[in-house]
Design an enzyme around this catalytic site. Structure first.
Site, PDB file in Angstrom:
ATOM      1  N   MET A  77       0.844  -1.198   0.000  1.00 57.81           N
ATOM      2  CA  MET A  77       0.000   0.000   0.000  1.00 57.81           C
ATOM      3  C   MET A  77       0.879   1.247   0.000  1.00 57.81           C
ATOM      4  SD  MET A  77      -3.167   0.891   2.498  1.00 57.81           S
ATOM      5  CE  MET A  77      -2.280   1.482   3.911  1.00 57.81           C
ATOM      6  N   CYS A  78       0.504   2.213  -0.779  1.00 61.77           N
ATOM      7  CA  CYS A  78       1.228   3.473  -0.815  1.00 61.77           C
ATOM      8  C   CYS A  78       0.218   4.583  -1.083  1.00 61.77           C
ATOM      9  CB  CYS A  78       2.270   3.508  -1.944  1.00 61.77           C
ATOM     10  SG  CYS A  78       3.544   2.252  -1.814  1.00 61.77           S
ATOM     11  N   GLY A  79       0.644   5.814  -0.854  1.00 65.60           N
ATOM     12  CA  GLY A  79      -0.209   6.961  -1.145  1.00 65.60           C
ATOM     13  C   GLY A  79       0.392   7.801  -2.254  1.00 65.60           C
TER      14      GLY A  79
ATOM     15  N   ARG B 280      -1.037   5.514   4.697  1.00 62.65           N
ATOM     16  CA  ARG B 280      -0.768   4.671   3.525  1.00 62.65           C
ATOM     17  C   ARG B 280       0.714   4.335   3.411  1.00 62.65           C
ATOM     18  NH1 ARG B 280      -5.360   4.369   0.541  1.00 62.65           N
ATOM     19  NH2 ARG B 280      -4.249   3.265  -1.093  1.00 62.65           N
TER      20      ARG B 280
ATOM     21  N   ASN C 289       1.551   3.120  -6.722  1.00 54.67           N
ATOM     22  CA  ASN C 289       0.994   2.393  -5.583  1.00 54.67           C
ATOM     23  C   ASN C 289       0.624   1.012  -6.100  1.00 54.67           C
ATOM     24  OD1 ASN C 289      -0.531   1.374  -3.500  1.00 54.67           O
ATOM     25  ND2 ASN C 289      -2.319   2.677  -3.899  1.00 54.67           N
TER      26      ASN C 289
END
Lengths: 500, 364
Positions: free
Chosen positions: B1-3, B30, B199
């Site tokens: 997960m990333c933002g 995130r 992401n």
């Protein structure tokens, strides 16, 4: 060449064992055994089967057909006293050749203990960070295009020159003559129904198979059997056969006894004459000659794709780049464990290299030379299941060819006597009586089921790796990890060790 | 997960990093503090015709070697340390920027390096490979990438991004999973004009990487997202695909969809792209945002397993993983939408706006 087949020597490694309390003396087993291992003899009040102990090859035909379930095939408890060097097959072969003075023949693929690298490779799978895909619920696509491609957009795709398959699986070349025409028809019917390809082998194209020519890759081999103008205008693609994994560097020989009327007509040779395929193609003594033949076939066939089949040998990568640069649209590599209807044991068991290593080396070399898009790689040589196939795709194969698995699907138990012409399952024989044993519709059903089952499994393996299109699986060696392999083996395979 | 967050002014209006910071800091959950980064376009007007090489080096030796590498291959116009505030992040690489033009004229370059961009790509690949401990964080003109190990707030403050004026900003907040959290592995990933924040996970990484290697792109940054930047450069700049076509290559429609289409030129083109660029296709869950000299565009995988939302208003387009982040950048957006799976959203600068913006820069 004199051949020695089941000459008396050592007693065979196997024998049928009869449970006489179940046997009703019907004699089915004796009729089914094409090697005369079983004979019926009177005993007290009934007739019972008896084994000679000399000819059983563990084809399991008697066991499978006994209506009372009264037979099983057993390994001889002590074939020979154990010896670290001289094993039963070694001694048996010396006895056999001492009796005959001939080359020892065999069939099927090599049964030696050379490593099977498929068994040393494991797949990755998604966990947490990367969702796996459920092929029962989500689209999962295996459409594959074989042939020469551009590396960037062109005006048109030239779709005619690409072979579109619904899955990366094809049926390996098995000629009419080496296998039963009924089996070849079944293979062709399944290829058509499933959107696959079937390769003809060098036995020509029987007229019953004309309706399936659009799914056929017809072979032009060193004997040029059956090659005529109609042959060169009919097929979807053509294959120049240079070599075969089970017998690299040597030719082929269909004995005159097997050249029956249908085969004679299809191969365009007289009935009863030996069909001899020379070791080299006598117009190919160099890569330039190969180029001439590739373009001669392209010209004659209105530029259908041309595939070149070679056996995997030590400098296979260099040879493959030569073949691609000579104009081939597909390179077909046949590995060490590839099957054969008849091959000298000494060649089958001692020449060539495993498909895994050949494939890895060729794919990598074509990439390094920037010509990977110019030709597809079809790999063959002892593929046993869908996992083997998907490992080959991950190593870089465009498609995988299966031959032995086709026979096994239709009854073969691997007795390795394809060359005898007495295949008890009616597969590798065109004997008018034994050949009747194979039912074409049954074979179609078996093969279709096998393809369906494997196709499901291939999609599962893609899905558990989070991949919905086979194109992202192909050549994706990060999906694989090796177990118990040396650094050199890993380097050639281009995969990391498990745990890395 | 990333933002992810991004903003672009269609009329080249410049601003500092505060709005993009708000959008990415809001999405703090995130990430996990092991990576964050920003890209800003229009920040070096005084050197806008020169390639701005942002170099990170683990040691002073690596920095010296990178410096002599650059002096060897390029004509150096200006070199300076990238200002950093290291009270909060103690352990960090050296950052230096070099404003350069190719040091060899096209006539004397090897066949694959005739254009300046190709030359820069080749030399940055060589630098990453040859100079141990030094990596190019970015190498485009009039832009720069600022990234490292820390939270989005840490990295913003570290690089003093209040002090840069850009008309297009990208931001990323990282939660590394399959690969280590290190300075070179943070996003954005850049090659010449293209900067990418991502992401997701690239399941096709193994083949994407091998495909790129046969065209001279080498992956040294240990993160799957790296391939996206190189694929975009390869497809759009080298092979001349449009942005929409490149998006089709990366996230193509299913064969089942293609087969349902009427037999038109469009179908044939789509089929060709799918066939010849099979190895460039991305598999796995992804939402990516890509900035370049002509604008910005987003793309998601064709089952949309990672989020992307978009707002417009006041001559801007905003992109973010979460809708709330859009409101951090613009309180009263004119539109807020979420693209469909696999659908690219392309935001370009207004025609004619460039000249005005450039003359404005000259006045400053």
């Amino acid at each position: 060449m004199q051949t020695a087949v089941s000459q008396p020597g050592l007693r065979s490694l196997f024998r049928p064992v009869f449970d006489l309390s179940l046997c009703d003396g019907c004699g089915q087993c004796a009729r089914e055994c094409t090697f005369s291992e079983i004979r019926m003899e009177p005993r007290r009040d009934k007739t019972v089967p008896a084994a000679s102990g000399r000819a059983c090859g563990a084809c399991h035909r008697c066991e499978a057909t006994c209506p009372r379930g009264a037979i099983y095939v057993a390994e001889r408890p002590l074939s020979l006293r154990s010896h670290g060097v001289w094993k039963q097959p070694d001694i048996a072969r010396v006895h056999l050749q001492s009796a005959s003075g001939a080359v020892a023949l065999t069939g099927f693929g090599a049964d030696t203990a050379i490593p099977v690298y498929w068994d040393r490779l494991l797949f990755n799978a998604c966990q947490v960070t990367n969702p796996s895909i459920d092929p029962q619920r989500e689209p999962m696509e295996t459409i594959t295009h074989l042939g020469r491609k551009t590396d960037r957009p062109a005006k048109t795709l030239a779709q005619n020159s690409l072979l579109r398959l619904s899955l990366p699986l094809v049926f390996a070349p098995m000629s009419y003559g080496s296998i039963n025409l009924r089996l070849q028809k079944a293979v062709a019917r399944v290829a058509k129904a499933k959107g696959m390809l079937w390769y003809s082998g060098e036995g020509g194209l029987h007229e019953d198979l004309y309706p399936y020519a659009d799914w056929a890759v017809l072979q032009v081999a060193s004997g040029r059997f059956g090659v005529n103008p109609s042959y060169l205008s009919r097929a979807r693609a053509y294959q120049i056969k240079i070599g075969q994994g089970a017998k690299p560097g040597i030719g082929g020989h269909l004995p005159g006894e097997k050249v029956l009327p249908g085969i004679s007509k299809t191969r365009m040779i007289p009935e009863g004459s030996d069909a001899i395929s020379p070791a080299p193609q006598h117009d190919i003594y160099s890569i330039e000659d190969l180029r001439l033949l590739i373009y001669a076939i392209k010209e004659a066939s209105h530029y259908r794709p041309v595939c070149v089949k070679i056996a995997a040998v030590h400098n296979v990568a260099a040879i493959a780049t030569g073949i691609v640069r000579a104009g081939a649209d597909m390179v077909y590599l046949d590995g060490y464990r590839g099957g054969s209807g008849a091959t000298p044991s000494v060649v089958r068991d001692n020449v060539g290299l495993p498909a895994e290593l050949a494939l890895a080396a060729v794919d990598q070399r074509l990439r390094e030379e920037g010509i990977r898009h110019l030709a597809s790689i079809v790999i063959a040589g002892g593929f046993r299941n869908s996992a083997d196939i998907m490992k080959a795709i991950a190593l870089g194969a465009d498609a995988v060819a299966i031959g032995s698995a086709v026979l096994v699907s239709c009854g073969c138990h691997g007795c390795q006597r394809c060359h005898s012409g007495k295949c008890p399952w009616g597969l590798t024989t065109n004997d008018p009586v034994i050949g009747e044993r194979l039912d074409e519709d049954w074979a179609v059903e078996r093969l279709s089921n096998l393809v369906d089952g494997w196709h499901h499994e291939m999609k599962e393996i893609m899905g558990l790796n989070g991949i919905y299109d086979i194109g992202s699986f192909r050549g994706n060696r990060l999906i694989l990890r090796g177990v118990g392999l040396s650094e050199k083996e890993l380097e050639i395979l281009g995969v990391r060790h498990a745990g890395e | 997960m990333c933002g992810i967050a991004g903003l672009i002014s269609h009329r080249y209006r410049k601003e500092d990093g505060r709005r993009i910071k708000k959008a990415i800091v809001l999405q703090n959950d995130r990430g996990n503090g092991l990576g964050a980064g920003y890209a800003a376009y229009g920040i070096y007007p005084a050197h806008e015709e020169l390639y701005a090489l942002h170099i990170m080096a683990a040691t002073d030796t690596a920095l010296e070697q990178a410096s002599s590498f650059i002096r060897h291959w390029f004509r150096l116009h200006h070199q300076e340390a990238i200002p950093v505030w290291n009270r909060r992040i103690g352990d960090h690489p050296y950052f230096q920027r070099f404003f350069v033009e190719p040091g060899i004229s096209p006539a004397h370059r090897s066949a694959g390096e005739k254009s300046d961009d190709d030359y820069v790509v080749a030399k940055m690949m060589l630098l990453n490979k040859q100079v141990k401990g030094a990596y190019a964080a970015s190498c485009g003109k009039n832009m720069g990438v600022f990234k490292g190990v820390g939270t989005p707030m840490d990295i913003y403050d570290f690089f003093l991004l209040d002090n840069y004026q850009g008309y297009c900003w990208l931001a990323h907040n990282r939660f590394p999973t399959n690969t280590p959290g290190w300075w070179g592995g943070a996003h954005p990933f850049n090659i010449v004009e293209w900067s990418v924040v991502h992401n997701g996970e690239i399941s096709s990484y193994g083949i994407n990487r091998r495909y790129l290697e046969s065209y001279g792109y080498h992956c040294h940054l240990q993160t799957d997202s790296e391939v996206i930047a190189y694929l975009i450069d390869h497809l759009i700049r080298r092979h001349g695909l449009s942005i929409a076509e490149a998006a089709t290559v990366l996230a193509p429609p299913y064969w089942a969809t293609v087969e349902r289409m009427a037999d038109t030129a469009e179908k044939e083109r789509l089929t060709m792209l799918k066939v010849i660029y099979e190895q460039a296709m991305l598999n796995g869950p992804f939402a990516v945002l890509i900035a370049h000299q002509g604008g910005m565009f987003s793309l998601t995988d064709n089952t949309k397993l990672r989020p992307m939302t978009i707002a417009t208003g006041g001559g801007y387009t905003y992109f973010a993983s979460e809708i709330s982040a859009l409101y951090e950048m613009e309180e009263n957006p004119e539109t807020v939408t979420t693209p469909r799976a696999g659908e690219p959203v392309i935001a370009l600068y207004d025609q004619g706006a460039a000249a005005t913006a450039k003359s404005a820069d000259h006045r400053r």
